[in-house]
Scaffold this motif. Structure first.
Motif, short mmCIF file in Angstrom:
data_model
loop_
_atom_site.label_atom_id
_atom_site.label_comp_id
_atom_site.label_asym_id
_atom_site.label_seq_id
_atom_site.Cartn_x
_atom_site.Cartn_y
_atom_site.Cartn_z
N SER A 196 10.28 49.88 144.60
CA SER A 196 9.56 49.89 146.36
C SER A 196 7.81 49.65 145.88
O SER A 196 7.46 49.88 145.27
N ALA A 200 12.39 43.66 154.38
CA ALA A 200 13.65 44.02 153.80
C ALA A 200 15.29 44.19 153.94
O ALA A 200 14.96 44.30 155.03
N TYR A 250 13.80 43.66 148.38
CA TYR A 250 12.74 42.99 149.25
C TYR A 250 11.59 42.24 149.20
O TYR A 250 11.79 41.51 148.03
#
Length: 213
Positions: free
Chosen positions: A24, A87, A92
């Motif tokens: 992330s 996302a 992502y």
């Protein structure tokens, strides 16, 4: 992106249920990502959703272009726009405006995968910042094993209060050989260096590709 602003402290990156890796983006917020911040410092490996204290964020990795001179992820961070970000469960993607790179991430139960689309350049870099995370980094080591492989060991501690240290071991394998590499320690970049270790402080490595080919 529910919960990624107003101290919701969630993260938008790629993960699977009970997986070991949560790839992330980190924008400089204590817990990793804040929707209101406009720069990405890297995509790191470990995150926890909904916590109020910094934890994880181990090994932020960022694709860049040009010379490698900065070693602080706050300084080489890339601008981005939510108009070029998406996302979905397990996936992502973001456009890194500063470098003209598209970065994608996905995850499995025990690993993460990233894919970068660079512009045509002989200075397409991938930076591995072993020395910066969302908590206190105690010691780090980074090694270039061969023309496709980077290995790191990162020991950190601290979650709201101090905690027993834990160590994250990583292997990063590229699908093509890089053309050059180097490491950095305490702000000094050394081209051609294959390993670097540090007690706290900055430490990392970079690899470079020629994307004309």
């Amino acid at each position: 992106f529910i919960g990624t602003e107003n101290e919701g402290n969630t993260y938008p990156g790629a993960a699977v249920p009970f997986g070991m890796v949560q790839l992330s983006p980190d924008t400089g917020h204590t817990t990793g990502y804040d929707y209101q911040q406009d720069h990405i410092r890297g995509l790191s490996l470990t995150h926890i959703s909904g916590v109020g204290c910094g934890l994880g964020g181990d090994l932020p990795v960022l694709p860049t272009t040009g010379d490698v001179t900065e070693t602080d992820d706050a300084k080489y961070a890339s601008a981005y726009s939510h108009d070029d970000e998406e996302a979905h469960p397990g996936y992502y993607r973001v456009g890194l405006k500063t470098y003209g790179v598209q970065a994608e991430a996905t995850a499995t139960e025990r690993t993460g995968k990233q894919r970068y689309t660079f512009p045509a350049t002989d200075k397409a870099n991938v930076l591995f910042n072993a020395g910066q995370s969302l908590h206190r980094t105690v010691s780090t080591k980074v090694e270039v094993l061969d023309s496709r492989t980077i290995r790191t060991a990162i020991t950190g501690r601290g979650f709201c209060q101090d905690t027993v240290p834990y160590t994250v071991y990583t292997i990063t394998r590229f699908d093509r050989p890089f053309t050059s590499y180097g490491t950095w320690a305490d702000g000094k970049v050394t081209a051609g260096s294959k390993s670097s270790a540090a007690q706290e402080g900055g430490n990392g490595a970079y690899v470079r590709f020629d994307t004309h080919k």
